[in-house]
Write a protein that holds these residues in place. Structure first.
Motif: not given
Length: 491
Positions: A157-165
């Motif tokens: 994995i090269d890019i990791l995005v986590v979205d938790v408001s």
């Protein structure tokens, strides 16, 4: 006469002497013009080649996605919901009636999942451990399944995005994932917060933009929400709505721009459009986290939310529609728009409604709407002139899993796949709305036939669609509306 002859001879000789110089100058001029033309041609070819290669590297393929499904002991059926409501000693008969009406009209069924600390009766005093446990279960469960099914290793994995408001700890949630899976030290990680139900589309758009710069990448997007540590325990009606709608859930998505993996892809991102109307004070304040007068923290949902959603959605479509509809529909749309401008005495809202009288189905086969609530689904369905068949995946996802915030869209997509609706070449429009106020939409193209992974719908897909979506609260607790109880206190 002799002098005339001599002069003529002299002039001819001079012209003869100048001729080679003139020819030389002309040759130089021609060479310069040719050089300029050749340079222009080379520049044009280079530009075209760069555009072609850039276009090839801008692809965004989805290799897989997984949705979270909690254990059965966390189901919020009618009786469990009543126990949670009755524990709130701040509520009176008026609030009970409001909750009954809201729960019945929400579109949620009896099989949605609640946070563990709420079911255990600790909603008034959540701990940091509760929040981390809730996030870990969702993130690691979906990521484990995603890595196992796709065969892609965490180290790739090269890019990791986590979205938790509503939960932004330190170390970050991306750091927690990197630590759990021992990912590379050069991974590009991003944490998105405060963007509400629309955050997943923001994350997808971010990955797409990164793909334009970095080649041959694998990217992971994790979309979820922290529900347990933000359960509202007060009595403000506009803040009690969130307890009736939001449930535990989330998803993880694997994306790539490696063209060599095109044949393994299940979807391809065609376009994404983001709209933010936070400059509008009314829209900005319609969906906000705050404390009530008694100090209870919750999520405020005001009556102006529908107005803000309509405005943001309309502005988004103004940009999205030209990218997804065929030329014939665009021409008809342009004619209707010009016609609406010429109608005298027509209100601006009416003119705008007429100008957006387009047929989205001419460019889109499937509609993946954010399952925010029955009112949201009804409103979007009416404005886009969608049939009950079009709205079925969203209604069923809301009924079965509730509003799982940013992860909700993927439960809807999973239902479409489980029902074997998707065929190669079909286009899917994802529509999401979120705090800010934002409307973020994107279009996916189905890359292969035979998509039928049931995922979280495996044990119940055959019993859907449900014909009757009436919540049992209607039958079991309608006595709360009895006028005879107006002078009675419920303990």
């Amino acid at each position: 006469m002799p002098n005339s002859i001599s002069l003529s001879f002299y002039l001819r000789r001079k012209r003869a002497e100048k001729t080679p110089h003139s020819q030389h100058t002309l040759c130089l001029s021609m060479e310069l013009v040719m050089a300029i033309c050749l340079l222009f041609l080379c520049s044009l070819i280079s530009y075209i080649c760069n555009m072609v290669f850039r276009k090839r590297n801008q692809c965004c393929y989805m290799l897989g996605y997984e949705c979270y499904k909690a254990s059965d002991d966390r189901k919020l059926d009618t009786e469990a919901c009543v126990r949670v409501v009755m524990r709130n000693k701040n509520l009176g008969l008026e609030q009970y009636r409001f909750l009954l009406k809201t729960i019945v009209s929400s579109g949620l069924g009896e099989e949605t999942y609640g946070p563990r600390n709420v079911l255990d009766g600790r909603e008034e005093s959540p701990t940091e451990k509760d929040a981390h446990t809730e996030m870990d279960e969702i993130m690691f469960d979906t990521l484990d399944s995603l890595f196992a099914k796709t065969g892609v290793s965490p180290s790739e994995i090269d890019i990791l995005v986590v979205d938790v408001s509503l939960f932004s700890p330190s170390p970050s949630l991306t750091a927690r994932i990197v630590n759990r899976y021992k990912m590379r030290d050069d991974i590009k990680s991003f944490n998105l917060s405060g963007m509400g139900c629309s955050a997943s589309m923001v994350a997808i758009d971010l990955v797409q933009r990164l793909f334009k710069t970095y080649k041959n990448q694998f990217a992971i997007v994790v979309s979820t929400e922290s529900i347990g540590s933000h359960w509202y325990c007060g009595k403000e009606k506009s803040m009690m709505l969130s307890n009736c709608l939001f449930r535990s859930g989330g998803s993880s998505i694997l994306l790539t721009n490696k063209r060599a993996l095109k044949d393994r892809a299940i979807f391809k991102l065609k376009c994404a459009v983001r709209t933010n109307i936070g400059y509008d004070d009314e829209a900005y304040g319609c969906c906000m986290q705050l404390e009530d007068e008694e100090g209870y923290q919750g999520f405020l949902l005001t009556k102006s939310l529908t107005k803000a959603a309509a405005k943001a959605f309309t502005m988004n479509l103004e940009i999205l529609v030209p990218q997804i509809l065929p030329v014939t529909e665009l021409l008809r749309y342009a004619i209707s728009f010009l016609g609406s401008k010429r109608i005298k005495g027509q209100t601006p809202d009416a003119a705008r409604a007429l100008s957006f009288n387009f047929n989205l189905k001419s460019g889109i086969e499937h509609f993946c709407l954010h399952p925010g609530g029955r009112a949201v689904i009804d409103g979007l369905g009416k404005s886009l002139r969608l049939s009950e068949y079009d709205l079925e995946p969203t209604r069923m996802a809301l009924y079965r899993f509730g509003n799982t915030s940013a992860g909700g869209l993927w439960y809807v997509l999973s239902y479409m796949e489980a029902k074997k609706r998707l065929k190669k070449g079909d286009r899917i429009l994802m529509i999401s709305l979120g705090a800010g106020f934002m409307c973020n939409n994107c279009v996916w193209e189905v890359m292969k036939d035979g998509l039928e992974d049931t995922r979280v719908w495996e044990d119940c897909v055959d019993s859907y669609p449900r014909k009757n979506l009436v919540n049992p609260f209607t039958e079991k607790y309608s006595w709360i509306n009895d006028e005879c109880l107006n002078f009675v206190r419920l303990d």
